[in-house]
Design a protein around this motif. Structure first.
Motif, PDB file in Angstrom:
ATOM      1  N   ARG A 183      24.343  -9.325  -3.956  1.00 35.47           N
ATOM      2  CA  ARG A 183      23.837  -9.771  -2.650  1.00 35.47           C
ATOM      3  C   ARG A 183      22.798  -8.797  -2.099  1.00 35.47           C
ATOM      4  O   ARG A 183      21.840  -9.199  -1.440  1.00 35.47           O
ATOM      5  CB  ARG A 183      24.989  -9.896  -1.650  1.00 35.47           C
ATOM      6  CG  ARG A 183      25.941 -11.043  -1.925  1.00 35.47           C
ATOM      7  CD  ARG A 183      26.797 -11.306  -0.685  1.00 35.47           C
ATOM      8  NE  ARG A 183      28.016 -12.005  -1.052  1.00 35.47           N
ATOM      9  CZ  ARG A 183      29.184 -11.386  -1.244  1.00 35.47           C
ATOM     10  NH1 ARG A 183      29.277 -10.081  -1.100  1.00 35.47           N
ATOM     11  NH2 ARG A 183      30.252 -12.092  -1.562  1.00 35.47           N
ATOM     12  N   ARG A 207      21.744 -11.913   6.977  1.00 39.51           N
ATOM     13  CA  ARG A 207      23.142 -12.202   6.660  1.00 39.51           C
ATOM     14  C   ARG A 207      23.330 -12.812   5.280  1.00 39.51           C
ATOM     15  O   ARG A 207      24.454 -13.021   4.834  1.00 39.51           O
ATOM     16  CB  ARG A 207      23.719 -13.134   7.732  1.00 39.51           C
ATOM     17  CG  ARG A 207      23.901 -12.418   9.069  1.00 39.51           C
ATOM     18  CD  ARG A 207      24.291 -13.354  10.169  1.00 39.51           C
ATOM     19  NE  ARG A 207      24.741 -12.606  11.351  1.00 39.51           N
ATOM     20  CZ  ARG A 207      24.930 -13.146  12.542  1.00 39.51           C
ATOM     21  NH1 ARG A 207      24.685 -14.437  12.722  1.00 39.51           N
ATOM     22  NH2 ARG A 207      25.348 -12.417  13.551  1.00 39.51           N
ATOM     23  N   MET A 225      22.705 -15.888   4.233  1.00 37.23           N
ATOM     24  CA  MET A 225      23.354 -17.188   4.347  1.00 37.23           C
ATOM     25  C   MET A 225      22.322 -18.288   4.590  1.00 37.23           C
ATOM     26  O   MET A 225      21.231 -18.047   5.102  1.00 37.23           O
ATOM     27  CB  MET A 225      24.346 -17.187   5.513  1.00 37.23           C
ATOM     28  CG  MET A 225      25.454 -16.159   5.415  1.00 37.23           C
ATOM     29  SD  MET A 225      26.604 -16.460   4.070  1.00 37.23           S
ATOM     30  CE  MET A 225      27.294 -18.015   4.596  1.00 37.23           C
ATOM     31  N   THR A 269      26.341 -18.846   0.734  1.00 33.66           N
ATOM     32  CA  THR A 269      25.565 -17.681   0.317  1.00 33.66           C
ATOM     33  C   THR A 269      24.510 -18.104  -0.697  1.00 33.66           C
ATOM     34  O   THR A 269      24.411 -19.279  -1.072  1.00 33.66           O
ATOM     35  CB  THR A 269      26.479 -16.631  -0.322  1.00 33.66           C
ATOM     36  OG1 THR A 269      27.010 -17.185  -1.545  1.00 33.66           O
ATOM     37  CG2 THR A 269      27.633 -16.267   0.598  1.00 33.66           C
ATOM     38  N   SER A 320      29.886 -12.245   4.413  1.00 37.02           N
ATOM     39  CA  SER A 320      29.414 -13.218   3.430  1.00 37.02           C
ATOM     40  C   SER A 320      30.328 -13.279   2.212  1.00 37.02           C
ATOM     41  O   SER A 320      30.395 -14.303   1.526  1.00 37.02           O
ATOM     42  CB  SER A 320      27.983 -12.911   2.996  1.00 37.02           C
ATOM     43  OG  SER A 320      27.900 -11.629   2.417  1.00 37.02           O
ATOM     44  N   ASP A 356      32.057 -16.669  -0.194  1.00 34.85           N
ATOM     45  CA  ASP A 356      32.098 -16.796  -1.653  1.00 34.85           C
ATOM     46  C   ASP A 356      33.507 -17.019  -2.180  1.00 34.85           C
ATOM     47  O   ASP A 356      33.683 -17.535  -3.285  1.00 34.85           O
ATOM     48  CB  ASP A 356      31.488 -15.556  -2.313  1.00 34.85           C
ATOM     49  CG  ASP A 356      29.973 -15.592  -2.315  1.00 34.85           C
ATOM     50  OD1 ASP A 356      29.413 -16.702  -2.340  1.00 34.85           O
ATOM     51  OD2 ASP A 356      29.353 -14.516  -2.286  1.00 34.85           O
ATOM     52  N   SER A 394      29.740 -21.264   6.878  1.00 32.60           N
ATOM     53  CA  SER A 394      28.319 -20.904   6.843  1.00 32.60           C
ATOM     54  C   SER A 394      27.646 -21.153   8.183  1.00 32.60           C
ATOM     55  O   SER A 394      26.716 -20.437   8.567  1.00 32.60           O
ATOM     56  CB  SER A 394      27.603 -21.677   5.732  1.00 32.60           C
ATOM     57  OG  SER A 394      27.558 -23.056   6.020  1.00 32.60           O
ATOM     58  N   PHE A 396      27.342 -18.234  10.908  1.00 26.73           N
ATOM     59  CA  PHE A 396      26.370 -17.147  10.803  1.00 26.73           C
ATOM     60  C   PHE A 396      25.102 -17.440  11.601  1.00 26.73           C
ATOM     61  O   PHE A 396      24.224 -16.575  11.701  1.00 26.73           O
ATOM     62  CB  PHE A 396      26.000 -16.910   9.341  1.00 26.73           C
ATOM     63  CG  PHE A 396      27.100 -16.282   8.533  1.00 26.73           C
ATOM     64  CD1 PHE A 396      27.138 -14.915   8.321  1.00 26.73           C
ATOM     65  CD2 PHE A 396      28.104 -17.055   7.984  1.00 26.73           C
ATOM     66  CE1 PHE A 396      28.146 -14.326   7.577  1.00 26.73           C
ATOM     67  CE2 PHE A 396      29.121 -16.484   7.224  1.00 26.73           C
ATOM     68  CZ  PHE A 396      29.143 -15.120   7.024  1.00 26.73           C
TER      69      PHE A 396
END
Length: 605
Positions: free
Chosen positions: A13, A55, A57, A68, A512, A516, A528, A531
């Motif tokens: 990430r 973030r 996202m 993500t 995040s 996942d 999601s 965010f």
């Protein structure tokens, strides 16, 4: 998902910019601290798709897709979680950990154990079909049906021999316990021992959207064998109502064409794919469900229903029409000549003929439903003809566009020797009735809307609490100490429970990483969305307000239910019971009064 080390996902990430990845598929524009564009997962004209680089996202406020950068690659490419991780790692030039994606690491959840068992079973069934004498008859049967060995390998077809413990013995050797095999649906209890569920059947693996095997459809080899198809039982990873056969493969073609072909059987899908028609999916031998329609909505605007032409298939097509329209998808229905199913037609006439059929023999919803009425009508009798015409006009009033109405009225005029004006006059009567019903529905909706301000308040509070637990470690601890376990909606409550468990296990993890770890798509979409939008400073006063709002919402729902019950009991003459309920009502009124927010108390003063 747990097969991929968490440390590797965190590093991935940090090295992969979600904006760069998404920009390869979507034209993004800067919008404040985020980016926006047209969603690649549904057809839209106004951008509702947002991406946050900070973030990591993305979220679409139109169709709900979100997650993500790993989720994005999975959805846009139709690949599994490990495949998406590998693709992103290669993009970032990262060395891939040994065993990633090969299944050599041990899964640590019950769901992953089920998936692992099914994948191993699929490998075993495939090996038996292609390499062992036990599979010769099944292989010969498939080849006689025109299924090539290449297709057999692509769809991972296999064969379960008549032996009672081929899979059980093999998976025991791989470390699986008997209770795992039974709960996964691969084995059944027979007295004091367990045996293979599937025996003497051609095995068709059923995959989830990530391409992981979660169940099987087993076709009997006996001419009179019952049932013809035996599916895996419902369990934690296999839910027939939430799966579409071949969706993980067909999704890319469906998204490109914005059109899916909805079929009734596994072999229909396989036969079409073999001749190059790759957008076919099937609803696992059952009628289409709301969940399946929602799956299709994310990727297409139009669905061609190509069910069998028998009475069961036609009935299922009518149900599918309503569900697809309810999901905002345009359905059309394929009319296959001679009562053939798609598999039979392709085998008899070839792929090019079926492609021509798709272009020439698709009926609109109105055309198909008129044909349904015609098939049920008694057109020999004068009364039957009149009933048919009236039913057809009612259908046109409720479903047809003005152009369709004009076209079909002329057809009815010629067929039944009635003037177009007479038919139009009757149609106006049905149209007025339909309009009146619509207006009544709107009025009912307006009455319901009176309660919406409170509903909006508790919804805001529920979302605020979810954001607090997800995004702020200290706020999460404070909310958990309050003991709140239920929010405004069931999906929010389910996500809150998952967040509590994650926070306790990972108090300092990146938010995040929680997304996942989610397997359920609706939960991913809800998570999601948290965010994006305004994120307030989570003071104790604000969190207390949120908790009070939610608790009062539940108390007021209980109050209304008891009040209704009190009225009914009092009317029945049961004075003692009425007094008991009245006392409960007064107690809840007192509890509600104590949960007023400070600003409400100030207003009263």
């Amino acid at each position: 998902m747990s097969k991929v080390p968490e440390w590797f996902i965190q590093e991935l990430r940090q090295k992969v910019d979600i904006v760069e990845v998404v920009s390869e598929y979507v034209q993004l524009r800067r919008s404040g601290r985020s980016y926006s564009g047209l969603c690649p997962f549904h057809n839209e004209r106004t951008p509702s798709f947002s991406v946050s680089s900070d973030r990591g996202m993305y979220h679409c406020f139109g169709c709900g897709a979100g997650g993500t950068v790993i989720n994005f690659v999975m959805d846009i490419e139709g690949v599994s979680f490990p495949e998406a991780v590998i693709a992103l790692a290669e993009r970032a030039g990262m060395a891939i950990p040994e065993g990633l994606g090969t299944g050599t690491t041990q899964p640590n959840t019950k769901q992953q154990r089920h998936r692992e068992a099914h994948d191993l079973a699929a490998q075993l069934y495939g090996y038996i079909l292609m390499n062992m004498s036990a599979g010769v008859q099944a292989l010969s049967y498939l080849e006689k049906r025109g299924i090539t060995r290449k297709t057999i390998v692509e769809f991972r077809l296999g064969f379960a021999p008549n032996s009672q413990d081929v899979v059980v013995s093999a998976l025991r050797r791989r470390g699986f316990q008997d209770d795992e095999l039974v709960s996964s649906g691969l084995a059944v209890e027979m007295g004091s021992r367990i045996v293979d569920r599937f025996r003497g059947r051609i095995m068709i693996p059923i995959c989830d959207k990530k391409g992981e095997v979660v169940g099987f459809g087993g076709r009997t080899m006996l001419p009179d064998g019952k049932p013809k198809y035996l599916n895996s039982p419902e369990n934690e990873v296999f839910h027939k109502s939430k799966l579409l056969y071949n969706f993980h493969v067909a999704r890319k073609a469906i998204r490109q064409q914005r059109t899916a072909i909805l079929l009734e059987g596994y072999m229909d899908v396989i036969s079409l794919a073999q001749v190059g028609i790759s957008s076919g999916v099937a609803s696992l031998g059952t009628s289409l469900t709301e969940e399946q329609a929602s799956m299709l909505k994310a990727d297409c605007d139009r669905v061609i229903i190509a069910y069998d032409g028998d009475s069961a298939g036609r009935k299922a097509a009518v149900r599918a029409i309503d569900l697809l329209q309810g999901a905002g998808i345009e359905p059309v229905v394929l009319s296959i000549p001679d009562g053939l199913d798609p598999d039979e037609y392709v085998r008899s006439n070839g792929g090019e003929a079926f492609t021509r059929l798709l272009a020439r023999r698709t009926l609109s919803v109105v055309q198909y439903l008129l044909d349904e009425l015609r098939q049920k009508a008694n057109l020999v009798s004068p009364v039957g003809r009149t009933d048919f015409v009236r039913a057809a006009l009612q259908l046109l009033a409720e479903r047809a566009t003005p152009v369709e109405q004009e076209y079909e009225l002329r057809n009815l005029s010629q067929e039944f020797n009635l003037s177009v004006e007479t038919l139009k006059e009757e149609l106006r009567t049905f149209s007025k009735q339909h309009k009146r019903h619509r207006e009544q529905s709107v009025q009912r909706a307006a009455r319901t809307a009176v309660a919406q301000p409170l509903e909006r308040a508790v919804s805001r509070a529920s979302i605020g609490l979810l954001k607090a637990v997800l995004l702020d470690e200290m706020a999460a601890m404070y909310v958990m100490e309050k003991g709140l376990t239920e929010l405004a909606e069931p999906l929010q409550t389910a996500l809150l429970a998952q967040l509590y468990a994650w926070r306790l296990a990972n108090p300092t993890s990146n938010p995040s990483s929680f997304v996942d770890e989610l397997d359920d798509e609706p939960l991913v979409q809800l998570a999601s969305s948290l965010f994006f939008g305004e994120t307030p400073e989570f003071s104790k006063d604000l969190l207390d307000d949120y908790v009070r709002t939610v608790e009062r919402h539940h108390l007021e729902a209980e109050y209304r239910a008891l009040l209704h019950q009190w009225i009914e009991v009092e009317a029945s003459g049961d004075g003692k019971r009425a007094r008991e309920i009245k006392l409960q009502v007064e107690q809840i009124q007192g509890q509600i009064a104590t949960l007023k927010l400070p600003r409400e108390q100030n207003a009263e003063g």
